[in-house]
Every structure is written in C-alpha cells, then in structure tokens.
Design a protein around this motif. Structure first.
Motif, short mmCIF file in Angstrom:
data_model
loop_
_atom_site.label_atom_id
_atom_site.label_comp_id
_atom_site.label_asym_id
_atom_site.label_seq_id
_atom_site.Cartn_x
_atom_site.Cartn_y
_atom_site.Cartn_z
N UNK A 14 -92.23 20.92 50.29
CA UNK A 14 -93.65 20.93 50.52
C UNK A 14 -94.35 19.60 50.59
N UNK A 15 -93.67 18.49 50.56
CA UNK A 15 -94.34 17.21 50.47
C UNK A 15 -94.56 16.49 51.78
N UNK A 16 -94.05 16.98 52.88
CA UNK A 16 -94.08 16.20 54.11
C UNK A 16 -95.34 16.37 54.93
N UNK A 17 -96.10 17.42 54.70
CA UNK A 17 -97.35 17.61 55.42
C UNK A 17 -98.32 18.40 54.55
N UNK A 18 -99.63 18.20 54.78
CA UNK A 18 -100.60 18.90 53.95
C UNK A 18 -100.68 20.38 54.29
N UNK A 26 -109.28 17.61 51.62
CA UNK A 26 -109.46 16.25 52.13
C UNK A 26 -110.73 16.15 52.96
N UNK A 27 -111.00 17.17 53.77
CA UNK A 27 -112.20 17.18 54.60
C UNK A 27 -113.45 17.30 53.73
N UNK A 28 -113.39 18.11 52.68
CA UNK A 28 -114.53 18.24 51.77
C UNK A 28 -114.82 16.93 51.04
N UNK A 90 -102.95 11.01 55.08
CA UNK A 90 -101.94 10.25 54.37
C UNK A 90 -101.95 10.70 52.91
N UNK A 91 -100.79 10.78 52.32
CA UNK A 91 -100.70 11.26 50.93
C UNK A 91 -100.74 10.09 49.98
N UNK A 92 -101.65 10.18 49.03
CA UNK A 92 -101.78 9.17 48.00
C UNK A 92 -101.54 9.78 46.64
N UNK A 93 -101.77 9.01 45.60
CA UNK A 93 -101.58 9.50 44.24
C UNK A 93 -102.51 10.66 43.90
N UNK A 94 -103.68 10.69 44.56
CA UNK A 94 -104.67 11.73 44.28
C UNK A 94 -104.64 12.86 45.32
N UNK A 95 -103.57 12.94 46.11
CA UNK A 95 -103.44 14.01 47.10
C UNK A 95 -103.61 13.48 48.52
N UNK A 96 -103.79 14.39 49.44
CA UNK A 96 -103.92 14.03 50.86
C UNK A 96 -105.33 13.54 51.15
N UNK A 97 -105.42 12.48 51.98
CA UNK A 97 -106.70 11.90 52.38
C UNK A 97 -106.80 11.89 53.90
N UNK A 98 -107.98 12.09 54.40
CA UNK A 98 -108.27 12.01 55.82
C UNK A 98 -108.39 10.53 56.19
N UNK A 99 -107.64 10.11 57.22
CA UNK A 99 -107.70 8.70 57.61
C UNK A 99 -108.07 8.52 59.08
N UNK A 100 -108.44 9.56 59.79
CA UNK A 100 -108.79 9.44 61.19
C UNK A 100 -107.60 9.71 62.08
N UNK A 101 -107.67 9.25 63.30
CA UNK A 101 -106.59 9.50 64.25
C UNK A 101 -105.65 8.38 64.20
#
Length: 101
Positions: A14-18, A26-28, A90-101
């Motif tokens: 389960x770690x390769x994609x959100x 992440x969007x919220x 992108x996955x960080x220590x605090x979970x997945x983050x939205x980084x744009x395209x």
C-alpha cells in the motif's frame, strides 16, 4: 511469517500510491489556507463534496506519483463544480502531499 517479512509485505501492498482517502486528505490540507482567507472575508469556505480516484502512475522525473481523479467541490460565489484532473503527490513523514503537476 517472521515479523520483518510481514512488515515488508504490508509496505509493498500500500505504500506506492495514495488511496482515495489520502488524495482527499491532501486536497483538504491544500484548501485550508484558502478557507482561512475566505472564512475571514465571507464567512464561507470551499467544501469537498466528493472525490473519486481513477488511476495513478509514477512521474518519471521525480519521486512523485501523478493521480487522475474527479473532485466535486462547493466554491463560494460559484456554487458546485465537478472536474476531472491530474495532480502530483509525494509521500512525506506526515502522509501524502499535493505538489502540482
């Protein structure tokens, strides 16, 4: 199964994609800044009414994962809006983050 192998198996599953829930989260997080400003000015905020994940793929030039999803939002002064889009995460220590395209 030894504990180390069990942990490795869980990571591989389960770690390769959100997940859909992680994309929404992440969007919220991304809209919190907008909502802080809008809430102060209008008393309203952007609301995510629904999100459906379609597919994700690794971005070749980085460690980001690009996911396609449909999001339905309620936007102040514009009403409800639904769109299908692709965004990078992108996955960080605090979970997945939205980084744009």
């Amino acid at each position: 199964m030894p504990l180390a192998l069990f942990s490795l198996a869980l990571t591989a599953c389960g770690g390769s994609e959100p997940s859909e829930a992680e994309i929404r989260q992440a969007f919220e997080q991304q809209t919190q800044g907008v909502n802080g400003l809008l809430g102060g000015l209008t008393g309203q905020k952007v609301e995510i009414l629904g999100l459906t994940k379609h597919q994700c793929k690794e971005r070749q030039d980085s460690t980001a994962v690009v996911c396609a999803f449909t999001i339905k939002m309620k936007i102040p002064m514009m009403g409800e809006n639904e769109q299908t889009t692709e965004q990078a995460f992108i996955k960080g220590n605090d979970g997945w983050r939205l980084v744009g395209r």
